[in-house]
Design an enzyme around this catalytic site. Structure first.
Site, PDB file in Angstrom:
ATOM      1  N   HIS A 221     -19.537  18.471 -14.936  1.00  0.00           N
ATOM      2  CA  HIS A 221     -18.276  18.358 -15.703  1.00  0.00           C
ATOM      3  C   HIS A 221     -18.011  16.862 -15.913  1.00  0.00           C
ATOM      4  CE1 HIS A 221     -14.435  19.392 -17.272  1.00  0.00           C
ATOM      5  NE2 HIS A 221     -13.806  19.839 -16.196  1.00  0.00           N
ATOM      6  N   HIS A 260     -23.601  21.557 -23.978  1.00  0.00           N
ATOM      7  CA  HIS A 260     -22.198  21.930 -23.830  1.00  0.00           C
ATOM      8  C   HIS A 260     -22.066  23.437 -23.783  1.00  0.00           C
ATOM      9  CE1 HIS A 260     -17.866  21.920 -24.377  1.00  0.00           C
ATOM     10  NE2 HIS A 260     -17.946  20.679 -23.946  1.00  0.00           N
ATOM     11  N   ASP A 311     -19.487  12.652 -22.995  1.00  0.00           N
ATOM     12  CA  ASP A 311     -19.766  11.769 -21.855  1.00  0.00           C
ATOM     13  C   ASP A 311     -20.874  10.752 -22.120  1.00  0.00           C
ATOM     14  OD1 ASP A 311     -17.856  12.786 -20.083  1.00  0.00           O
ATOM     15  OD2 ASP A 311     -19.096  14.538 -19.718  1.00  0.00           O
TER      16      ASP A 311
HETATM   17  N1  COA Z   1     -30.696  18.748 -20.014  1.00  0.00           N
HETATM   18  C1  COA Z   1     -31.771  19.557 -20.013  1.00  0.00           C
HETATM   19  N2  COA Z   1     -31.711  20.878 -20.256  1.00  0.00           N
HETATM   20  C2  COA Z   1     -30.496  21.394 -20.508  1.00  0.00           C
HETATM   21  C3  COA Z   1     -29.333  20.605 -20.525  1.00  0.00           C
HETATM   22  C4  COA Z   1     -29.477  19.233 -20.277  1.00  0.00           C
HETATM   23  N3  COA Z   1     -28.402  18.420 -20.279  1.00  0.00           N
HETATM   24  N4  COA Z   1     -28.270  21.369 -20.795  1.00  0.00           N
HETATM   25  C5  COA Z   1     -28.744  22.613 -20.945  1.00  0.00           C
HETATM   26  N5  COA Z   1     -30.086  22.628 -20.756  1.00  0.00           N
HETATM   27  C6  COA Z   1     -30.958  23.783 -20.820  1.00  0.00           C
HETATM   28  C7  COA Z   1     -30.866  24.569 -19.528  1.00  0.00           C
HETATM   29  O1  COA Z   1     -31.800  24.132 -18.578  1.00  0.00           O
HETATM   30  C8  COA Z   1     -31.134  25.979 -19.997  1.00  0.00           C
HETATM   31  O2  COA Z   1     -32.528  26.125 -20.180  1.00  0.00           O
HETATM   32  P1  COA Z   1     -33.244  27.550 -19.853  1.00  0.00           P
HETATM   33  O3  COA Z   1     -32.647  28.532 -20.829  1.00  0.00           O
HETATM   34  O4  COA Z   1     -34.681  27.255 -20.071  1.00  0.00           O
HETATM   35  O5  COA Z   1     -32.877  27.862 -18.430  1.00  0.00           O
HETATM   36  C9  COA Z   1     -30.490  26.013 -21.382  1.00  0.00           C
HETATM   37  O6  COA Z   1     -30.477  24.653 -21.837  1.00  0.00           O
HETATM   38  C10 COA Z   1     -29.069  26.568 -21.353  1.00  0.00           C
HETATM   39  O7  COA Z   1     -28.329  25.835 -20.370  1.00  0.00           O
HETATM   40  P2  COA Z   1     -27.239  26.441 -19.380  1.00  0.00           P
HETATM   41  O8  COA Z   1     -27.280  25.697 -18.093  1.00  0.00           O
HETATM   42  O9  COA Z   1     -27.367  27.929 -19.318  1.00  0.00           O
HETATM   43  O10 COA Z   1     -25.940  26.084 -20.176  1.00  0.00           O
HETATM   44  P3  COA Z   1     -24.472  26.120 -19.582  1.00  0.00           P
HETATM   45  O11 COA Z   1     -23.599  26.533 -20.694  1.00  0.00           O
HETATM   46  O12 COA Z   1     -24.403  26.895 -18.322  1.00  0.00           O
HETATM   47  O13 COA Z   1     -24.250  24.585 -19.177  1.00  0.00           O
HETATM   48  C11 COA Z   1     -23.705  22.333 -19.250  1.00  0.00           C
HETATM   49  C12 COA Z   1     -23.561  23.691 -19.953  1.00  0.00           C
HETATM   50  C13 COA Z   1     -22.805  21.340 -19.958  1.00  0.00           C
HETATM   51  C14 COA Z   1     -23.282  22.475 -17.785  1.00  0.00           C
HETATM   52  C15 COA Z   1     -25.179  21.890 -19.354  1.00  0.00           C
HETATM   53  O14 COA Z   1     -25.530  21.668 -20.698  1.00  0.00           O
HETATM   54  C16 COA Z   1     -25.434  20.670 -18.511  1.00  0.00           C
HETATM   55  O15 COA Z   1     -25.693  20.783 -17.312  1.00  0.00           O
HETATM   56  N6  COA Z   1     -25.383  19.433 -19.127  1.00  0.00           N
HETATM   57  C17 COA Z   1     -25.541  18.209 -18.377  1.00  0.00           C
HETATM   58  C18 COA Z   1     -24.254  17.838 -17.690  1.00  0.00           C
HETATM   59  C19 COA Z   1     -23.202  17.354 -18.655  1.00  0.00           C
HETATM   60  O16 COA Z   1     -23.480  16.553 -19.545  1.00  0.00           O
HETATM   61  N7  COA Z   1     -21.982  17.837 -18.457  1.00  0.00           N
HETATM   62  C20 COA Z   1     -20.839  17.435 -19.250  1.00  0.00           C
HETATM   63  C21 COA Z   1     -20.416  18.554 -20.125  1.00  0.00           C
HETATM   64  S1  COA Z   1     -19.181  18.030 -21.275  1.00  0.00           S
END
Ligand code: COA
Length: 375
Positions: A221, A260, A311
């Site tokens: 987050h 996201h 971010d």
């Molecule tokens: N880097 C690499 N791979 C990513 C990624 C990232 N930043 N964000 C998503 N993915 C991949 C996941 O590994 C997943 O791959 P898979 O289907 O092979 O398992 C796929 O994309 C879907 O991701 P998921 O974790 O299910 O999405 P979510 O909706 O649960 O998570 C976030 C959303 C924001 C938590 C996620 O994109 C993330 O962890 N981003 C990095 C942290 C971040 O920037 N957070 C700030 C958000 S505003």
């Protein structure tokens, strides 16, 4: 506890309530605070106008705004007991722990004893969270006890002045102000939902905001802006960045600042913050960080169809403003406290306890073994 199917976990796609505060546009495009586009708000409004809009549901007229700003200025000072507590927090602590503790302590010193006080308490927090952060930060790092007097009327200017000990440039104040607007509100994100869950038990606003700060701290987050900066700084050239990111993707590492839950194509806040990152990069003659960041963006889109969220380029903006990386997520708090508070008010306006159900996946009913019968 493990969730059987990751894609159904995390309440993804679940509508968990109603809100009139922020609207995430169709197909994840666009972001509106009480109907106003963030593009218009960052172009024409100050953070204080936006905070007023979020808290009171309408844009202030000049008199409203003048009164609001002077109330905030008059509430910047911290009580002695709080200063004393802040001085005991170790210099090695994360500044998010400082804000979480400071918010909770303020709630003990100046409790919300009736919901009619909620707007006053929200304004108090908006006014003095920057003071808490910088009082502790300067005391622990430089042994300097800052005062809370400043000629800077805005929170952005006050923050930069107290951080650097000198008057900030107008460009830097505007960049900071825009960033505060972009971070102010974002519908049912994890920390806001936390604040609403806490509020729904009829708890006090300080408890709700303290819980939200704890939730924002995590790198999935708010903590992502710090992690993004650490990533960008690892690379000396765009080619090095490309190779490094490819290796990370091969290793299935998360690239912080990308992806996201709600947006599918792009983060509508990104073009605004990216243009500020570019402008500040040019202003300070940076030839490494911005090109490295752009290459990371290109590689992430090419390889994963993932785009930078707010971010990623916010990290660069803060870095170019001379802000130390551990202060990035706390700045998110200084802004988001406006959105969180608006959600506390909204939840209270139509409250019902938030208590979802769960699918049980543990053992079936089992006979209780006496101690002598256990393996
Ligand atoms: N880097 C690499 N791979 C990513 C990624 C990232 N930043 N964000 C998503 N993915 C991949 C996941 O590994 C997943 O791959 P898979 O289907 O092979 O398992 C796929 O994309 C879907 O991701 P998921 O974790 O299910 O999405 P979510 O909706 O649960 O998570 C976030 C959303 C924001 C938590 C996620 O994109 C993330 O962890 N981003 C990095 C942290 C971040 O920037 N957070 C700030 C958000 S505003």
């Amino acid at each position: 506890m493990t969730v059987k199917n990751k894609k159904t976990g995390g309440l993804a796609g679940v509508v968990a309530g109603q809100t009139g505060i922020a609207m995430v546009g169709a197909q994840g495009k666009g972001l509106f605070y009480r109907g106003y586009s963030i593009h218009d708000l960052t172009e024409h409004s100050s953070f204080e106008e936006v905070a007023f809009l979020l808290l009171y549901g309408k844009l202030p007229n000049q008199t409203d705004l003048d009164h609001f700003v002077s109330r905030l200025i008059n509430q910047r000072a911290l009580p002695d007991e709080l200063k004393q507590t802040l001085r005991t927090i170790p210099a090695a602590a994360h500044p998010m722990d400082v804000l979480r503790t400071g918010c909770s302590m303020l709630g003990a010193l100046e409790p919300e004893t009736a919901f009619e006080q909620q707007a006053d308490k929200a304004e108090r927090l908006l006014a003095c969270l920057p003071s808490m952060l910088l009082y502790w930060y300067r005391f622990c790092n430089e042994g300097v006890e800052i005062d809370f007097e400043s000629a800077q009327p805005s929170i952005a200017g006050y923050f930069l002045e107290k951080l650097c000990g000198q008057e900030p440039s107008a460009t830097h104040v505007t960049a900071m102000d825009v960033s505060l607007i972009l971070y102010a509100e974002h519908e049912f994100n994890a920390s806001t939902f936390t604040a609403r869950v806490c509020t729904a038990t009829l708890s006090d606003i300080f408890s709700a905001i303290t819980a939200a700060i704890g939730t924002l701290r995590g790198p999935l987050h708010g903590g992502a802006n710090e992690a993004a900066m650490e990533l960008i700084e690892k690379f000396q050239t765009p080619d090095e960045a490309e190779a490094g990111i490819m290796k990370m993707l091969e290793d299935k590492s998360l690239i912080m600042g990308f992806g996201h839950r709600v947006y599918t194509v792009s983060d509508p806040r990104n073009d605004i913050v990216k243009s500020w990152a570019k402008r500040l990069s040019e202003e300070c003659g940076d030839a490494v960080l911005y090109p490295v960041s752009e290459r990371i963006e290109q590689v992430m889109w090419r390889e994963k169809k993932l785009f930078p969220n707010l971010d990623f380029y916010s990290a660069l903006v803060y870095h170019f403003l001379g802000i130390a990386t551990p202060l990035f997520t706390p700045i998110f708090v200084l802004s988001r406290v406006s959105g969180w508070s608006a959600h506390v008010f909204e939840q209270r306006g139509n409250n019902r306890l938030i208590r979802p159900g769960a699918e049980y996946i543990g053992p079936d009913e089992t006979t209780y073994p006496l101690m002598s019968e256990r393996e």
